[in-house]
Design a protein around this motif. Structure first.
Motif, PDB file in Angstrom:
ATOM      1  N   VAL A 124       0.871  -1.171   0.000  1.00  0.00           N
ATOM      2  CA  VAL A 124       0.000   0.000   0.000  1.00  0.00           C
ATOM      3  C   VAL A 124       0.907   1.220   0.000  1.00  0.00           C
ATOM      4  O   VAL A 124       1.796   1.340   0.847  1.00  0.00           O
ATOM      5  CB  VAL A 124      -0.923   0.001   1.240  1.00  0.00           C
ATOM      6  N   LEU A 125       0.690   2.116  -0.960  1.00  0.00           N
ATOM      7  CA  LEU A 125       1.530   3.292  -1.128  1.00  0.00           C
ATOM      8  C   LEU A 125       0.690   4.560  -1.108  1.00  0.00           C
ATOM      9  O   LEU A 125      -0.511   4.522  -1.411  1.00  0.00           O
ATOM     10  CB  LEU A 125       2.261   3.214  -2.473  1.00  0.00           C
ATOM     11  N   LEU A 126       1.328   5.673  -0.795  1.00  0.00           N
ATOM     12  CA  LEU A 126       0.673   6.954  -1.015  1.00  0.00           C
ATOM     13  C   LEU A 126       0.625   7.198  -2.515  1.00  0.00           C
ATOM     14  O   LEU A 126       1.447   6.677  -3.279  1.00  0.00           O
ATOM     15  CB  LEU A 126       1.406   8.070  -0.281  1.00  0.00           C
ATOM     16  N   MET A 127      -0.326   7.986  -2.950  1.00  0.00           N
ATOM     17  CA  MET A 127      -0.615   8.124  -4.379  1.00  0.00           C
ATOM     18  C   MET A 127       0.584   8.559  -5.209  1.00  0.00           C
ATOM     19  O   MET A 127       0.796   8.038  -6.304  1.00  0.00           O
ATOM     20  CB  MET A 127      -1.783   9.090  -4.599  1.00  0.00           C
ATOM     21  N   ASP A 128       1.395   9.492  -4.724  1.00  0.00           N
ATOM     22  CA  ASP A 128       2.560   9.933  -5.502  1.00  0.00           C
ATOM     23  C   ASP A 128       3.545   8.789  -5.728  1.00  0.00           C
ATOM     24  O   ASP A 128       4.068   8.625  -6.835  1.00  0.00           O
ATOM     25  CB  ASP A 128       3.267  11.107  -4.826  1.00  0.00           C
ATOM     26  N   ARG A 164       4.467   6.958  -9.397  1.00  0.00           N
ATOM     27  CA  ARG A 164       5.837   6.770  -9.888  1.00  0.00           C
ATOM     28  C   ARG A 164       6.086   5.306 -10.259  1.00  0.00           C
ATOM     29  O   ARG A 164       6.672   5.011 -11.301  1.00  0.00           O
ATOM     30  CB  ARG A 164       6.857   7.243  -8.853  1.00  0.00           C
ATOM     31  N   LEU A 165       5.626   4.384  -9.408  1.00  0.00           N
ATOM     32  CA  LEU A 165       5.787   2.958  -9.701  1.00  0.00           C
ATOM     33  C   LEU A 165       5.006   2.578 -10.951  1.00  0.00           C
ATOM     34  O   LEU A 165       5.534   1.911 -11.850  1.00  0.00           O
ATOM     35  CB  LEU A 165       5.334   2.102  -8.519  1.00  0.00           C
ATOM     36  N   ALA A 166       3.747   3.003 -11.048  1.00  0.00           N
ATOM     37  CA  ALA A 166       2.919   2.679 -12.218  1.00  0.00           C
ATOM     38  C   ALA A 166       3.553   3.211 -13.498  1.00  0.00           C
ATOM     39  O   ALA A 166       3.597   2.506 -14.517  1.00  0.00           O
ATOM     40  CB  ALA A 166       1.509   3.247 -12.033  1.00  0.00           C
ATOM     41  N   THR A 167       4.063   4.425 -13.469  1.00  0.00           N
ATOM     42  CA  THR A 167       4.703   5.024 -14.640  1.00  0.00           C
ATOM     43  C   THR A 167       5.946   4.230 -15.033  1.00  0.00           C
ATOM     44  O   THR A 167       6.159   3.952 -16.218  1.00  0.00           O
ATOM     45  CB  THR A 167       5.058   6.499 -14.357  1.00  0.00           C
ATOM     46  N   ARG A 168       6.762   3.848 -14.043  1.00  0.00           N
ATOM     47  CA  ARG A 168       7.966   3.053 -14.328  1.00  0.00           C
ATOM     48  C   ARG A 168       7.603   1.709 -14.955  1.00  0.00           C
ATOM     49  O   ARG A 168       8.215   1.277 -15.938  1.00  0.00           O
ATOM     50  CB  ARG A 168       8.784   2.856 -13.052  1.00  0.00           C
ATOM     51  N   LEU A 169       6.586   1.038 -14.415  1.00  0.00           N
ATOM     52  CA  LEU A 169       6.186  -0.260 -14.951  1.00  0.00           C
ATOM     53  C   LEU A 169       5.579  -0.140 -16.348  1.00  0.00           C
ATOM     54  O   LEU A 169       5.859  -0.953 -17.228  1.00  0.00           O
ATOM     55  CB  LEU A 169       5.199  -0.947 -14.005  1.00  0.00           C
ATOM     56  N   GLU A 170       4.754   0.878 -16.574  1.00  0.00           N
ATOM     57  CA  GLU A 170       4.130   1.059 -17.890  1.00  0.00           C
ATOM     58  C   GLU A 170       5.149   1.365 -18.976  1.00  0.00           C
ATOM     59  O   GLU A 170       4.908   1.087 -20.146  1.00  0.00           O
ATOM     60  CB  GLU A 170       3.072   2.158 -17.828  1.00  0.00           C
ATOM     61  N   GLN A 187      -9.208   3.937  -4.389  1.00  0.00           N
ATOM     62  CA  GLN A 187      -7.807   3.554  -4.508  1.00  0.00           C
ATOM     63  C   GLN A 187      -7.407   3.310  -5.949  1.00  0.00           C
ATOM     64  O   GLN A 187      -8.223   2.896  -6.767  1.00  0.00           O
ATOM     65  CB  GLN A 187      -7.556   2.276  -3.709  1.00  0.00           C
ATOM     66  N   ALA A 188      -6.156   3.588  -6.217  1.00  0.00           N
ATOM     67  CA  ALA A 188      -5.566   3.196  -7.493  1.00  0.00           C
ATOM     68  C   ALA A 188      -4.964   1.820  -7.270  1.00  0.00           C
ATOM     69  O   ALA A 188      -4.525   1.486  -6.167  1.00  0.00           O
ATOM     70  CB  ALA A 188      -4.492   4.197  -7.902  1.00  0.00           C
ATOM     71  N   LYS A 195      -1.307  -0.825  -4.366  1.00  0.00           N
ATOM     72  CA  LYS A 195      -2.439   0.083  -4.187  1.00  0.00           C
ATOM     73  C   LYS A 195      -1.920   1.475  -3.862  1.00  0.00           C
ATOM     74  O   LYS A 195      -0.919   1.617  -3.170  1.00  0.00           O
ATOM     75  CB  LYS A 195      -3.324  -0.383  -3.028  1.00  0.00           C
ATOM     76  N   GLY A 196      -2.630   2.480  -4.346  1.00  0.00           N
ATOM     77  CA  GLY A 196      -2.296   3.860  -4.037  1.00  0.00           C
ATOM     78  C   GLY A 196      -3.480   4.565  -3.406  1.00  0.00           C
ATOM     79  O   GLY A 196      -4.607   4.451  -3.900  1.00  0.00           O
ATOM     80  N   PHE A 197      -3.241   5.269  -2.315  1.00  0.00           N
ATOM     81  CA  PHE A 197      -4.269   6.030  -1.617  1.00  0.00           C
ATOM     82  C   PHE A 197      -3.811   7.477  -1.460  1.00  0.00           C
ATOM     83  O   PHE A 197      -2.624   7.738  -1.293  1.00  0.00           O
ATOM     84  CB  PHE A 197      -4.518   5.451  -0.213  1.00  0.00           C
TER      85      PHE A 197
END
Length: 138
Positions: A75-79, A83-89, A111-112, A127-129
């Motif tokens: 579980v991560l904070l949204m920022d 960053r993780l989602a952008t790196r993976l994409e 949640q994202a 997850k991002g909150f």
């Protein structure tokens, strides 16, 4: 909050080091010929070599979306999540189960989320909150 510990099976330690260390950006801790520790966003993850360990995944439903059972992640904070989602994409070698999306839109606990598989077939969810107070909202 204290970190949790999870031990999980993998088929190959070298490909596991690359995936968790380089792809996800986890610091690598202690290791031996049969296991390696990773720092997954402050949590201790221990990958244990089990080449014959076959997982029999099943599917569950959350908010109308199929999710693999079992799975683990962070579980991560949204920022940090973004960053993780952008790196993976940006990579073409990710085994996507569910690409980044928002669940429970405009509801408590919005949640994202994204789901991927590691090289051994273990399912991970991140997850991002917007705030950690939303993690257990209902």
């Amino acid at each position: 909050m204290t970190p949790f510990h999870l031990a999980f099976p993998v088929r190959d330690l070298d490909e596991t080091r690359v995936f968790y260390g380089e792809v996800l950006g986890c610091a690598i801790g202690r290791s031996s010929a049969t296991w390696v520790d990773f720092d997954l966003f402050g949590h201790q993850m221990s990958a244990h070599l089990r080449p014959q360990a076959a997982q029999a995944p099943s599917d569950g439903k959350v908010d109308g979306i199929t999710v693999p059972i079992p799975h683990f992640g962070a579980v991560l904070l949204m920022d940090d999540w973004q960053r993780l989602a952008t790196r993976l994409e940006a990579r073409d070698d990710i085994d996507w189960l569910e690409r980044p999306m928002v669940r429970f839109k405009d509801e408590p606990g919005e949640q994202a989320t994204l789901f991927i598989r590691d090289p051994s077939g273990n399912a991970l969810e991140f997850k991002g909150f917007r705030s950690l107070e939303q993690v257990f909202a209902h």
